[in-house]
Each structure stands twice: as C-alpha cells, then as structure tokens.
Write an enzyme that holds these catalytic residues in place. Structure first.
Site, PDB file in Angstrom:
ATOM      1  N   THR A  73      30.435  36.826  40.409  1.00 43.53           N
ATOM      2  CA  THR A  73      31.888  37.006  40.341  1.00 43.53           C
ATOM      3  C   THR A  73      32.441  38.119  41.248  1.00 43.53           C
ATOM      4  OG1 THR A  73      31.879  36.166  38.096  1.00 43.53           O
ATOM      5  CG2 THR A  73      33.778  37.506  38.721  1.00 43.53           C
ATOM      6  N   ASN A  94      27.571  42.113  40.745  1.00 43.02           N
ATOM      7  CA  ASN A  94      28.481  42.664  39.730  1.00 43.02           C
ATOM      8  C   ASN A  94      28.028  44.083  39.373  1.00 43.02           C
ATOM      9  OD1 ASN A  94      29.993  40.309  39.551  1.00 43.02           O
ATOM     10  ND2 ASN A  94      28.693  39.452  37.941  1.00 43.02           N
ATOM     11  N   LYS A 155      39.163  39.108  33.585  1.00 41.41           N
ATOM     12  CA  LYS A 155      38.114  40.067  33.983  1.00 41.41           C
ATOM     13  C   LYS A 155      38.693  41.158  34.879  1.00 41.41           C
ATOM     14  CE  LYS A 155      34.255  36.783  34.123  1.00 41.41           C
ATOM     15  NZ  LYS A 155      33.257  36.119  34.978  1.00 41.41           N
ATOM     16  N   HIS A 303      28.962  29.550  30.830  1.00 41.23           N
ATOM     17  CA  HIS A 303      27.771  30.299  30.410  1.00 41.23           C
ATOM     18  C   HIS A 303      27.381  29.940  28.973  1.00 41.23           C
ATOM     19  CE1 HIS A 303      26.929  33.007  33.714  1.00 41.23           C
ATOM     20  NE2 HIS A 303      28.219  33.284  33.842  1.00 41.23           N
ATOM     21  N   ASP A 346      34.843  31.366  42.607  1.00 37.71           N
ATOM     22  CA  ASP A 346      34.027  32.500  43.062  1.00 37.71           C
ATOM     23  C   ASP A 346      32.546  32.160  43.158  1.00 37.71           C
ATOM     24  OD1 ASP A 346      33.849  32.233  40.323  1.00 37.71           O
ATOM     25  OD2 ASP A 346      33.745  34.376  39.927  1.00 37.71           O
ATOM     26  N   HIS A 480      24.537  31.177  37.357  1.00 35.45           N
ATOM     27  CA  HIS A 480      24.748  31.046  38.805  1.00 35.45           C
ATOM     28  C   HIS A 480      24.192  32.271  39.506  1.00 35.45           C
ATOM     29  CE1 HIS A 480      28.026  33.893  38.076  1.00 35.45           C
ATOM     30  NE2 HIS A 480      28.229  33.188  36.981  1.00 35.45           N
TER      31      HIS A 480
HETATM   32 ZN    ZN Z   1      32.358  34.280  38.323  1.00 38.90          ZN
HETATM   33 ZN    ZN Z   2      29.368  33.835  35.449  1.00 32.02          ZN
END
Ligand code: ZN
Ligand code: ZN
Length: 540
Positions: A73, A94, A155, A303, A346, A480
């Site tokens: 992401t 991340n 987020k 997820h 993303d 991912h």
């Molecule tokens: Zn993402």
């Molecule tokens: Zn994710």
C-alpha cells in the site's frame, strides 16, 4: 452573410477555449487491492454510473501494471502520485528496517508532529519519508499555492502519501472507540471547523448495522460459496457467512475499526469526500485543485475473506454505488465536464493459495520462522556467526557490516554464500545481491522489478522472489507484495475534462499516471518522475 461568418468564428473560438480549459479539479481515486479482473468479473452487475461510466465514457488502460516489488500500500500510493518507483521516492514498504537506526519504521510515522482530532499518540503522521514530489505538490508550486490539495482515506498512508508534502490537508479514519476523521499538525494547527462539526454529528455510528448481501445471495455467481474454509472472518462469529451483525461484533473487533473490514468503510470515505469538496470549495474557480481519495475497505475485505469470496463481490457491487455517488456529487458541485478523474489501485492480490492448491494449481506457504532458522543455521555452520544477519523484511536480508568486518569476513563472500543457499531453498524463484541491483543493468524482467523497488541507500543486501502463488501468510484470506501478474495488474481508468474516450491493451505502468496528469494540467512532472506521458488518453 457577414454575421453568419462572425458566428462561426465566435463558435470556433469559444469551442477551442472550452476544450483547452484546464480541469478545475483532478480527482485521483485509488481502490486498495483492486485486481484488474474485478472490472470484468463484476461488470455485469455494475451500474451505468459507477465503474462503467469511467470504463465506457473515458479511457480504459486494460494492461496496466506495477513495475516494481514489493507491491504494498505505501509504495503503491507513493508511486501513483509521484510518477516513480521506490528506488527514487524511498517508500520501500509499509514498514521497513531502518539499518542506520537499527529499528523498524512505518512509512508515514513522524514523532515530530502531533495528532489532530484525537489524543492518541498512534496518529503522529506525515509524508516526511517520501523523497520526491507528487503532482499535487507540483500543482501547488505552479499555482503559487492557490490550487489546493486534499488527501482522504481510511488508512493514514492512503491519505498522506498521495497528497504529498505541500498538501493543505490529509485526513484519515481513526476507528477503535472514536470513529472519527483525524489529521496531524504537519498540515495545520487545528482541524478545520467543518471536520470538527462532521465528527461531532457522529454519523459514522449509523454504519454499525447488519452487513448482508446487497442482492439475494444465490445471485452471487461470480464468487465461491459463502461457507468455505478459505476465509478468516470476525472474532465472535464462528462461521464466515452472511449476515454479519456489526453492532454485536464491534466489541470484540476493536469498536469502530470493524467498519474498515466492511463495505461501509468505503461509504464513510464517500460521505467525507463529498463534505470535503463542498466545504473546501474544491473545483470552484479556474485554478486547478487536487483531491485524492483512497478506498481501503476493499483491502481489508480481501485480506480477511480472499479474492474469491462473496464478501469481496458484495464489497465491489457496493463500491460501484459509492463511486456513482461521488461522481454525482462532482457533477453537482464542480460541474459536468469541469473535472478529471482517474481510478487505479495500489496493488492486486493473490487467490488464497490453499484454494489454488485444492484446485490443482501450484501454490505454497513459506513459514517465516523456519525460513529464518534455516538461514541462521547456515550462517552458523558456514561462518560460525548467525548474528551477521540483522534483519529479514519485505523479502530482503540486511547484513551487519560492522560484525562482518570485526569477524574479518568478506562481505562479498558472505553475500554470495547466502545467495547460493537461498537459491537452493524450496519455492525460491530468484535471489539478487545488492551489487547486482545497484549496477542497474538488469535485463531479467523480474530482476528489473526488484531493481525498481530497491532504494540504493536504505534497501537490504539480498533480495529474493518466491515462486508464483507462494506467500508467508495464514491459510485464510488473500495478500499481496510480489512482482507476479496477480499483484501487478490493476485497473487504470481516466475520465472527464481533457480525456479521450477509448481503450488500449498497450502496456502502461504505475509511474506513467503522474506525468500524464501533469501533461494534462500543463505543469512539470513530479521531480523524480521515471514514467512516460500516455498521450493517447489526452484529447488533442
Ligand atoms: Zn494496499
Ligand atoms: Zn493489503
């Protein structure tokens, strides 16, 4: 006759003026974890006013890909809006291991700023780790800071990175007991009054309701059965089947945070984006503003329930309605034809590997603990020191240079021995060393993707790629991060002011988006752009 001629000239003049006028607002929409094939898999039940409006009245780039790994992401949002990849913008994951400080860092965490709208210290965030500008930043500079930029997402990283360094505001959602939109002192000293008022209305509470399918469940033929063994689900409900009573489940699932993992997380984002357009007066004058909207609930649902779940199908059918609502509001508040939208993702996602395995498709799980134990044992037997490995994260190994030197070992020798060891492990596709990656002469296609995601200063010493559909994850739900097609192939749709109608199978890449938007606005591309202008989507 003369008047007739004058009218023609006048018409041509105004017509060309209208066509050359810039969009009053650019809206960059990111759908978190949206695979390209969700557009085709769910198309039959999309309305004409959501995804299909962009697909058929705008330009559909059907072969659009991420050109780096890891496909996460943070890097995804940064790459879309900066027009470059982690090797230049520096958002390499991340969370990553900061080898200079010997600690794990989060991509937007910034302890030098304070949260707004919450007392929680968890929300101290800014874009300070992103090393390059976004097209929103360039637009701010170009317009003497008169063109606004606002970022919105559930987020924090989905709001902060797209909006860039000079954004007026970025807002994200704080769940738990609060259920409010928050920000940080990086942007302003206090939350705008309209945000305080919006939070005070406590409208978010109305979404703590039942989540049932939008249509009769038997009609969800583009997914597997609702009751299956590949889904994770919520605490407090044994079966992963509809309906979900969110009010009853919230207590055991971090209060308002449960909304993130339901389609209502996307509704909250639309509610707030519509308010932001109105109250910040986005697209109200001829100076272009930028709004970035990232829909993250699609990622949480992916997820939790996986690519093939009814929950995911329902989330996209509902997101289609949210998109329609956002576009309708833009038509009303900014005006038809006055704004430009692009929609992308993303990263994509892998089918639950256990589901693939059960259907004879090669897929594997790698256990992180035993993977690390294997490396430790190898280092102990070969070099009598397992501590020369400092950290494993984001498919990279970080070595302890000081310790290697003290032990009078050769860094090159250790790296090559580890590379050989790793290539001999099950489910290993490729292993690259730092010296191979910094040479920048990679011709191997996957190697190139690793290189584009490799920041020369902050990345590790060895990077590895697992075979397709191999993950380190629970046996329920999707994830991912890989350079494989299921993670790189995502939608790219352009629509509105200055955009042609059309479609292409020509390969386009994530770093092409920002230079294309910049070209449309007649501004410079962001400062580290490596992408190309997709001139075929722009009207002549
Ligand atoms: Zn993402
Ligand atoms: Zn994710």
């Amino acid at each position: 006759m003369k008047i007739y001629k004058f009218l023609i000239i006048a018409f041509c003049f105004f017509n060309s003026f209208a066509q050359n006028s810039k969009p009053k607002l650019v809206v960059g929409i990111v759908v978190d974890q949206m695979r390209y094939d969700y557009l085709t898999r769910f198309e039959a039940r999309f309305s004409d006013n959501g995804f299909k409006k962009l697909m058929y009245n705008g330009f559909n780039c059907k072969n659009h890909h991420f050109n780096y790994m890891p496909t996460y992401t943070g890097p995804g949002h940064a790459s879309i809006f900066t027009g470059t990849t982690p090797e230049n913008h520096g958002i390499i994951a991340n969370n990553w291991f900061d080898k200079f400080k010997n600690e794990s860092v989060y991509c937007v965490q910034d302890n030098s700023v304070n949260p707004l709208g919450t007392a929680s210290n968890k929300e101290r965030m800014s874009p300070h780790r992103m090393l390059s500008t976004t097209f929103g930043d360039v637009n701010r500079l170009h317009t003497q800071f008169k063109g606004k930029t606002i970022g919105i997402s559930i987020k924090d990283r989905g709001a902060i990175l797209p909006a860039g360094h000079s954004a007026n505001h970025a807002f994200w959602f704080r769940g738990e007991k609060e259920g409010a939109w928050v920000s940080s002192t990086y942007y302003s000293n206090e939350l705008p009054k309209w945000v305080i008022d919006f939070n005070a209305k406590k409208l978010i509470g109305k979404y703590l309701k039942e989540w049932n399918t939008l249509y009769p469940i038997a009609s969800y033929t583009s997914s597997g059965t609702d009751d299956n063994i590949y889904e994770h689900g919520f605490k407090g409900k044994e079966k992963t089947t509809f309906p979900y009573d969110l009010k009853a489940l919230q207590e055991q699932n971090s209060g308002f945070s449960i909304l993130k993992s339901t389609p209502y997380g996307n509704s909250i984002v639309t509610d707030f984006a519509v308010e932001a357009i109105k109250n910040e007066e986005l697209g109200k004058d001829s100076i272009t503003d930028v709004l970035t909207v990232s829909y993250s609930s699609t990622d949480y649902v992916g997820h939790n329930f996986g690519v093939n779940s009814v929950e995911l199908e329902d989330t996209y059918l509902r997101l289609d309605k949210e998109l329609a609502r956002l576009l309708k509001s833009l038509d009303k508040q900014v005006g038809k034809g006055e704004y430009t939208v692009f929609l992308t993702a993303d990263h994509g996602a892998v089918h639950v590997p256990q589901f693939l395995k059960d259907n004879k498709i090669p897929a594997y799980y790698v256990d992180k603990e035993s993977f690390k134990e294997g490396i430790d044992t190898f280092l102990q037997t070969t070099f009598k020191d397992e501590k020369i490995l400092k950290n494993i994260s984001n498919q990279q190994l970080f070595l302890d240079y000081k310790r290697i030197k003290e032990a009078k070992l050769s860094l090159d020798e250790v790296t090559k021995a580890l590379q050989h060891y790793l290539t001999q492990q099950p489910n290993m596709q490729y292993v690259f060393t730092r010296s191979e990656l910094v040479k920048r002469n990679m011709t191997n296609i996957v190697g190139k993707l690793v290189q584009n995601g490799f920041h020369q200063r902050s990345s590790g010493d060895i990077a590895y790629v697992l075979t397709p559909a191999t993950i380190s994850y629970s046996k329920t739900g999707s994830t991912h991060g890989s350079p494989q097609a299921y993670d790189t192939h995502v939608p790219l749709l352009f629509y509105g002011n200055g955009i042609k109608k059309g479609k292409t199978f020509k390969k386009t890449q994530v770093n092409d988006i920002a230079p294309t938007v910049s070209a449309l606005l007649g501004i410079s591309a962001p400062n580290a752009t490596t992408g190309k202008i997709l001139n075929f989507v722009i009207e002549d």
